[in-house]
Motif scaffolding. Structure first.
Motif, PDB file in Angstrom:
ATOM      1  N   LYS A  34       4.729   4.347  -7.721  1.00 28.21           N
ATOM      2  CA  LYS A  34       3.389   4.375  -7.118  1.00 28.21           C
ATOM      3  C   LYS A  34       3.309   5.307  -5.919  1.00 28.21           C
ATOM      4  N   SER A  35       4.461   5.843  -5.489  1.00 28.27           N
ATOM      5  CA  SER A  35       4.523   6.707  -4.301  1.00 28.27           C
ATOM      6  C   SER A  35       3.885   6.021  -3.096  1.00 28.27           C
ATOM      7  N   MET A  36       4.261   4.753  -2.909  1.00 29.14           N
ATOM      8  CA  MET A  36       3.714   3.972  -1.805  1.00 29.14           C
ATOM      9  C   MET A  36       4.826   3.202  -1.103  1.00 29.14           C
ATOM     10  N   SER A  37       4.573   2.868   0.138  1.00 27.50           N
ATOM     11  CA  SER A  37       5.492   2.003   0.873  1.00 27.50           C
ATOM     12  C   SER A  37       5.165   0.549   0.541  1.00 27.50           C
ATOM     13  N   ALA A  38       6.198  -0.297   0.593  1.00 26.96           N
ATOM     14  CA  ALA A  38       6.018  -1.702   0.246  1.00 26.96           C
ATOM     15  C   ALA A  38       7.069  -2.562   0.945  1.00 26.96           C
ATOM     16  N   VAL A  39       6.819  -3.862   0.928  1.00 20.52           N
ATOM     17  CA  VAL A  39       7.803  -4.849   1.355  1.00 20.52           C
ATOM     18  C   VAL A  39       7.894  -5.900   0.252  1.00 20.52           C
ATOM     19  N   ASP A  40       9.072  -6.479   0.086  1.00 22.89           N
ATOM     20  CA  ASP A  40       9.284  -7.517  -0.927  1.00 22.89           C
ATOM     21  C   ASP A  40       9.540  -8.846  -0.249  1.00 22.89           C
ATOM     22  N   PHE A  41       8.837  -9.887  -0.696  1.00 23.92           N
ATOM     23  CA  PHE A  41       9.062 -11.255  -0.230  1.00 23.92           C
ATOM     24  C   PHE A  41       9.152 -12.164  -1.438  1.00 23.92           C
ATOM     25  N   ASP A  42      10.223 -12.905  -1.528  1.00 22.06           N
ATOM     26  CA  ASP A  42      10.353 -13.934  -2.563  1.00 22.06           C
ATOM     27  C   ASP A  42       9.987 -13.422  -3.956  1.00 22.06           C
ATOM     28  N   GLY A  43      10.431 -12.211  -4.276  1.00 21.58           N
ATOM     29  CA  GLY A  43      10.178 -11.656  -5.597  1.00 21.58           C
ATOM     30  C   GLY A  43       8.802 -11.051  -5.785  1.00 21.58           C
ATOM     31  N   ARG A  44       7.997 -11.025  -4.741  1.00 22.39           N
ATOM     32  CA  ARG A  44       6.665 -10.413  -4.827  1.00 22.39           C
ATOM     33  C   ARG A  44       6.650  -9.151  -3.974  1.00 22.39           C
ATOM     34  N   ARG A  45       5.950  -8.143  -4.447  1.00 19.81           N
ATOM     35  CA  ARG A  45       5.884  -6.872  -3.723  1.00 19.81           C
ATOM     36  C   ARG A  45       4.492  -6.714  -3.125  1.00 19.81           C
ATOM     37  N   PHE A  46       4.475  -6.348  -1.836  1.00 18.02           N
ATOM     38  CA  PHE A  46       3.233  -6.109  -1.124  1.00 18.02           C
ATOM     39  C   PHE A  46       3.201  -4.645  -0.710  1.00 18.02           C
ATOM     40  N   TYR A  47       2.152  -3.939  -1.104  1.00 19.03           N
ATOM     41  CA  TYR A  47       2.013  -2.524  -0.773  1.00 19.03           C
ATOM     42  C   TYR A  47       1.296  -2.386   0.559  1.00 19.03           C
ATOM     43  N   ILE A  48       1.779  -1.456   1.373  1.00 16.02           N
ATOM     44  CA  ILE A  48       1.219  -1.243   2.699  1.00 16.02           C
ATOM     45  C   ILE A  48       0.948   0.238   2.911  1.00 16.02           C
ATOM     46  N   THR A  49       0.094   0.532   3.873  1.00 15.15           N
ATOM     47  CA  THR A  49      -0.207   1.924   4.188  1.00 15.15           C
ATOM     48  C   THR A  49       0.934   2.506   5.020  1.00 15.15           C
ATOM     49  N   GLU A  50       0.951   3.816   5.131  1.00 17.48           N
ATOM     50  CA  GLU A  50       1.973   4.462   5.965  1.00 17.48           C
ATOM     51  C   GLU A  50       1.779   4.101   7.433  1.00 17.48           C
ATOM     52  N   ALA A  51       0.537   3.942   7.866  1.00 17.68           N
ATOM     53  CA  ALA A  51       0.275   3.537   9.249  1.00 17.68           C
ATOM     54  C   ALA A  51       0.827   2.128   9.500  1.00 17.68           C
ATOM     55  N   GLU A  52       0.650   1.220   8.535  1.00 18.17           N
ATOM     56  CA  GLU A  52       1.202  -0.130   8.673  1.00 18.17           C
ATOM     57  C   GLU A  52       2.730  -0.093   8.670  1.00 18.17           C
TER      58      GLU A  52
END
Length: 77
Positions: A34-52
């Motif tokens: 997806k060419s995006m930044s993300a964080v993973d929690f408990d097997g779920r992926r959350f996409y965030i902006t570059e500013a975040e």
């Protein structure tokens, strides 16, 4: 999703829940597909902006992002 940071505590607010983590316990990754930044929690992926992502690293999160290179000649990158 919305990210709020208070005193090195991160609040990830989604449509159906809120995840709370200490910033130093978070690693920001790059999702290559997806060419995006993300964080993973408990097997779920959350996409965030570059500013975040930048704000999270300032608050103490681990920056595990990788720079992606364009592979086709018609890319603007």
């Amino acid at each position: 999703m919305t990210v709020r940071i208070e005193n090195q505590t991160c609040f990830f607010i989604t449509e159906d829940s809120e995840e709370i983590r200490l910033c130093p316990d978070i690693t920001i990754i790059t999702d290559e597909e997806k060419s995006m930044s993300a964080v993973d929690f408990d097997g779920r992926r959350f996409y965030i902006t570059e500013a975040e992502a930048d704000a999270l690293t300032v608050a103490g999160a681990v920056d595990g992002r990788r720079h992606l290179k364009a592979t086709n000649s018609d890319s603007v990158i």
